[in-house]
Design an enzyme around this catalytic site. Structure first.
Site, PDB file in Angstrom:
ATOM      1  CB  CYS A   1      -4.905 -37.367 -31.382  1.00  0.00           C
ATOM      2  SG  CYS A   1      -3.883 -36.230 -32.158  1.00  0.00           S
TER       3      CYS A   1
ATOM      4  CG  ASP B   1      -4.803 -31.833 -29.689  1.00  0.00           C
ATOM      5  OD1 ASP B   1      -4.807 -31.214 -28.619  1.00  0.00           O
ATOM      6  OD2 ASP B   1      -4.973 -31.217 -30.569  1.00  0.00           O
TER       7      ASP B   1
ATOM      8  NE  ARG C   1      -6.311 -28.887 -28.932  1.00  0.00           N
ATOM      9  CZ  ARG C   1      -6.604 -28.314 -30.218  1.00  0.00           C
ATOM     10  NH1 ARG C   1      -7.481 -27.261 -30.323  1.00  0.00           N
ATOM     11  NH2 ARG C   1      -6.391 -29.032 -30.904  1.00  0.00           N
TER      12      ARG C   1
ATOM     13  CG  HIS D   1      -8.945 -34.665 -31.342  1.00  0.00           C
ATOM     14  ND1 HIS D   1      -8.696 -33.196 -31.689  1.00  0.00           N
ATOM     15  CD2 HIS D   1      -7.952 -35.094 -31.898  1.00  0.00           C
ATOM     16  CE1 HIS D   1      -7.601 -33.061 -32.094  1.00  0.00           C
ATOM     17  NE2 HIS D   1      -6.845 -34.109 -32.068  1.00  0.00           N
TER      18      HIS D   1
ATOM     19  CB  CYS E   1      -7.639 -34.139 -35.723  1.00  0.00           C
ATOM     20  SG  CYS E   1      -5.921 -35.035 -35.372  1.00  0.00           S
TER      21      CYS E   1
END
Ligand code: CO
Length: 198
Positions: free
Chosen positions: A42, A44, A46, A98, A101
């Protein structure tokens, strides 16, 4: 948040540190890359592939998009897979989702989010494939289970690409795996859906 100027300072510190530990690191790496892993994760911020695996530049080939999807007609992702398998000859392809999400969560609500809804529609398809199970869940349990099932689906999508079908037909040693990352403790979980032949 660091300023743009600080980013360049951080970069200099990072490069100096690596060069100090291994003077020929960048020289050697600039000649060629030979990663054994392809990561499809992803976007993302993080969930940074290299950092969470403790990998240095050169060790993992990375493709990231919103909600770590492998869409049958996404030339970007398909090109990454082809290059990784046919040229770099990676041995493992990791699809990593994750928990929590935002893309998966957005696919579950009734609001419009603009263009991105067309991208997230594929996750709504995953919901539909598993409706019986998912209809029993709600809140974080629902989102997180859909995060897992989305990974399982994308592993199958990787395995069904012409690139993987042809690689396995030629007895190339390559496996596809599905992992989920937990933002709360930084720990990866193997969903145990690995595929190593067609
Ligand atoms: Co995400």
């Amino acid at each position: 948040m660091p300023t743009l100027k600080q980013l360049f300072e951080h970069n200099k510190i990072w490069a100096d540190k690596i060069t100090k530990e291994q003077p020929d690191f960048f020289d050697k790496l600039s000649q060629q890359q030979s990663p054994e892993y392809l990561w499809i994760g992803c976007s993302d911020s993080r969930v940074p592939a290299n950092e969470l695996l403790g990998m240095l530049p050169g060790e993992i080939f990375v493709h990231r998009n919103i909600a770590n999807q492998v869409i049958h007609t996404d030339l970007n992702c398909l090109s990454v897979i082809q290059y990784a398998v046919e040229i770099l000859k990676v041995k493992h392809i990791i699809v990593c989702g994750h928990y929590g999400c935002g893309g998966v969560a957005a696919s579950l609500d009734d609001n419009q989010h603009g263009l991105i809804d067309n991208w997230l529609r594929h996750i709504s398809d995953v919901y539909r494939f598993h409706k019986d199970e998912l209809a029993q869940l709600s809140g974080d349990n629902l989102t997180n289970r859909l995060c897992e099932l989305n990974v399982v689906e994308q592993v199958a999508n990787v395995a069904n690409t012409t690139t993987l079908i042809n690689a396995w037909a030629a007895n190339q040693n390559i496996a596809v795996h599905g992992f989920v990352y937990n933002l709360h403790d930084g720990i990866l979980k193997d969903l145990k859906v690995s595929i190593s032949s067609s």
